[in-house]
Design a protein around this motif. Sequence first.
Motif: not given
Length: 67
Positions: A1-8, A29-32, A50-55, A58-61
Amino acid sequence: YVEAHAQDGELEIRDHADIASGIRRRVRNGERLALTGHRIHDWLEVASGGWVRDIDVRYDRNVVRFS
């Protein structure tokens, strides 16, 4: 899982791994999100489609690995 953390404040999930691709949906932001583990350059594949940009997530790399 990753957490949404987009700039806007809203993460755009795209149809394809391309910024010019259509937006499938947005999540706040904050949704997993569950991922498939596949990566194309700086794009991560979302398990529900679908696809999301890595940037923009948030996730533990040190723990999460992609193929």
